[in-house]
Design an enzyme around this catalytic site. Structure first.
Site, mmCIF file in Angstrom:
data_model
loop_
_atom_site.group_PDB
_atom_site.id
_atom_site.type_symbol
_atom_site.label_atom_id
_atom_site.label_comp_id
_atom_site.label_asym_id
_atom_site.label_seq_id
_atom_site.Cartn_x
_atom_site.Cartn_y
_atom_site.Cartn_z
ATOM 1 N N GLU A 42 -53.317 23.978 2.160
ATOM 2 C CA GLU A 42 -53.746 25.100 1.329
ATOM 3 C C GLU A 42 -53.979 24.560 -0.080
ATOM 4 O O GLU A 42 -53.099 23.953 -0.675
ATOM 5 C CB GLU A 42 -52.720 26.233 1.324
ATOM 6 C CG GLU A 42 -51.309 25.822 0.961
ATOM 7 C CD GLU A 42 -50.340 27.002 0.906
ATOM 8 O OE1 GLU A 42 -50.766 28.159 0.948
ATOM 9 O OE2 GLU A 42 -49.126 26.726 0.819
ATOM 10 N N ASP B 165 -66.033 26.133 -15.702
ATOM 11 C CA ASP B 165 -65.423 25.333 -14.654
ATOM 12 C C ASP B 165 -66.366 24.167 -14.354
ATOM 13 O O ASP B 165 -67.544 24.192 -14.715
ATOM 14 C CB ASP B 165 -65.150 26.179 -13.407
ATOM 15 C CG ASP B 165 -63.943 25.680 -12.621
ATOM 16 O OD1 ASP B 165 -63.630 24.477 -12.725
ATOM 17 O OD2 ASP B 165 -63.328 26.472 -11.897
#
Length: 624
Positions: free
Chosen positions: A438, A236
């Site tokens: 979110e 990542d």
């Protein structure tokens, strides 16, 4: 085609410095070997992302609600068509930049274990079996069946990753072996066994003390050893630097880079691998290990046909982007992503009804798109979709979350919403969240929670508007638009109908209208449990599955996993544990998802199948 042989021959001509440079996501050209520059970073979570114009399908959590593996394959096949079309155009410039290549960092097959996690809407829900099945179909659709790979799919984030976002760069997810294998790793193994994904992306966090992108246990023992994964691993973004800067497992980037590559992470999204030459000089890593990593990367590039003149996908034209076929698939999956949670008989509505469409999500483009999205050139908000069917009066009524916002900044008010409702036969309230409330750390306005949710409540601004409209006594259809669970216990008691709409994509507004006015029967089912409060759940940072998800939750959910109504009257008669007769006793045709559960010893989804039932029809379905 012996892609590895070709890769090994090419890599054998590279210097150590050239090989190391190819292990960064923004790999430079090697002109003397006719190797063009290539950027590995791409996203296609629910459509080609961040590369401009694209068909934007429903967010992943919405596609999961369809429980339709055939349709999600069609979605992924359409995405890969558009991905190739983009690549064919961009490579005419000689090189590829970010979001222009063929190596896609999708799908996200983490388990949505806790409704507070902001990125949960990127996943296929809380069940490993559902996640594995949907993920495998998506991967197959992306990668194709030709001589060459159509695009590379990357399953992420490996592993045990589902918040908190604010601590992901330093967090240690402590998990026992049972939960590790039954919950957090199950979908990864299923996808590897059944769909052969090209790549795996390592997560930011540690698992039981080991950084995921440099974990001998996760990458060596389990992924390469037990699961037999043969592809490449990518970190990542920035995760290798985290190993020394935030996890404090190593002292510097050179040590972090060596630890990651030695344990099987071939590609770095970030800058740490520029220190591999230093690491080699220090004796922390040998050139043979670097060579083998680069061979894996170039095997992938050869397998994608990047160096071939006979790749069938090179002929895919740009005209496939947002073509009629893809728009039809989009509308179909959007319809099946919507879940009918309550209906007292008010739905479907007649087209003669005058409707008031109220709420901050009614005319929002943002809620259609989710995150990691492309840009649709044509789209329908919920308001626009409803306007295709009936006379509507619209009032936004309030700000999405700011309860102090006034008419001077909004151009609307609670009073306007009351006026609209009083002048209509039926009220359709469009509330919920959007991706600014979110999402991933760094996205959106809620920086205090880094994208995660503090609770399961609607914002106060919306609660005030809801109460004002409900006082009028009008029939109310409540549409909750969110990527995750919201407390709908009040709406369950008070509203005439409830629809759950998970960020439904560019055709979302039409799909909602199709269901409300009965063009199709709803068939979505919840891929997550809808709880009443976070007080019913363990601490967010506790990665034990005790009292989480439908399998282990000890309380009473507002709406359970797998719940979803249709306009038909469906009955199931189980003949034995693997065979069921499903009958449509009503007068409407409908899609319907049959879910097979076992108790071993807890409730566990172990089969599902989407079928189409005409009125009066009975089908016999056998599960393997």
């Amino acid at each position: 085609m012996d892609f590895e042989k070709k890769a090994r021959e090419l890599v054998g001509k590279m210097t150590l410095a050239e090989k190391i440079a190819q292990m960064k996501y923004d790999a430079p050209a090697i002109e003397r070997l006719n190797v063009p520059a290539y950027n590995w970073w791409n996203e296609c979570l629910h459509g080609v992302g961040r590369a401009g114009r694209a068909t934007v399908f429903p967010q992943a959590i919405g596609m999961a609600a369809s429980f339709n593996t055939d349709l999600i394959f069609d979605v992924a096949d359409a995405i890969s068509e558009e991905a190739r079309a983009n690549y064919n155009e961009y490579r005419k410039f000689g090189e590829t930049d970010i979001y222009q290549g063929l190596t896609y960092w999708s799908p996200n097959i983490n388990i949505f274990r806790d409704p507070r996690w902001g990125r949960g809407h990127e996943t296929y829900g809380e069940d490993p079996y559902l996640t594995g099945r949907m993920g495998a179909s998506f991967i197959k659709g992306l990668q194709g069946k030709g001589k060459y790979r159509k695009v590379d799919a990357t399953i992420k984030h490996y592993a045990v990753h589902s918040g908190p976002e604010s601590k992901r760069h330093s967090f240690d997810a402590v998990v026992d072996k049972k939960d590790l294998y039954e919950t957090y790793l199950w979908a990864f193994k299923y996808c590897i066994d059944n769909a052969d994904p090209s790549a795996v992306m390592g997560a930011y966090n540690r698992v039981n003390g080991e950084p995921c992108c440099a974990s001998r246990t996760l990458l060596g023992d389990i992924l390469r050893g037990e699961f037999g994964f043969k592809g490449y691993v990518v970190s990542d973004c920035g995760a290798i630097c985290d190993i020394n800067q935030n996890h404090h497992v190593t002292k510097n980037e050179a040590e972090s880079a060596a630890l990651a590559v030695n344990n099987g992470c071939e590609l770095n999204c970030g800058t740490a691998y520029q220190w591999l030459k230093t690491a080699a000089a220090m004796g922390l890593i040998d050139e043979e290990t670097i060579t083998e990593a680069v061979v894996k990367l170039f095997t992938a590039r050869f397998r994608l046909g990047m160096f071939a003149d006979d790749c069938e996908y090179d002929k895919i034209p740009y005209s496939v982007v947002e073509c009629k076929k893809h728009m039809e698939i989009n509308r179909a999956i959007a319809r099946e992503s919507i879940v009918l949670l309550k209906n007292n008989g008010i739905l479907p509505l007649g087209r003669d009804k005058k409707i008031a469409v109220i709420g901050p999500n009614a005319d929002s483009k943002t809620v259609l798109l989710g995150n990691y999205n492309g840009t649709p050139s044509k789209y329908y908000t919920i308001l626009q979709g409803l306007q295709e069917y009936a006379e509507t009066i619209y009032a936004k009524g309030c700000h999405l979350f700011d309860d102090k916002a006034n008419i001077h900044t909004l151009g609307t008010s609670e009073k306007e919403a009351v006026i609209a409702a009083n002048n209509a036969d039926v009220v359709i309230m469009c509330m919920g969240l959007d991706p600014s409330l979110e999402g991933e750390e760094g996205d959106g306005y809620n920086s205090d929670a880094s994208g995660d949710k503090h609770d399961l409540e609607l914002p106060l601004s919306q609660k005030k508007l809801y109460r004002a409209v409900m006082k009028l006594g009008k029939p109310v259809i409540f549409i909750n638009i969110s990527g995750s669970c919201i407390n709908l216990s009040g709406q369950k008691k008070e509203c005439d109908a409830i629809l759950q709409c998970f960020y439904p994509g560019a055709m979302g507004g039409l799909a909602v209208a199709d269901i409300i006015f009965g063009e199709v029967s709803p068939s979505g089912r919840l891929p997550v449990t809808f709880y009443e409060s976070t007080s019913d759940l363990p601490d967010f940072e506790d990665y034990s599955m005790e009292n989480r998800t439908y399998k282990f939750f000890k309380g009473e959910p507002v709406f359970p996993f797998g719940y979803g109504l249709t306009y038909a009257d469906i009955s199931e008669k189980w003949i034995d544990e693997n065979t069921v007769e499903v009958t449509n006793n009503g007068d409407r045709d409908t899609e319907y998802s049959i879910l097979k559960f076992e108790y071993i010893p807890h409730k566990n989804l172990c089969g599902f199948k989407k079928v189409f039932l005409r009125n009066g029809e009975t089908l016999k379905i056998t599960f393997n």
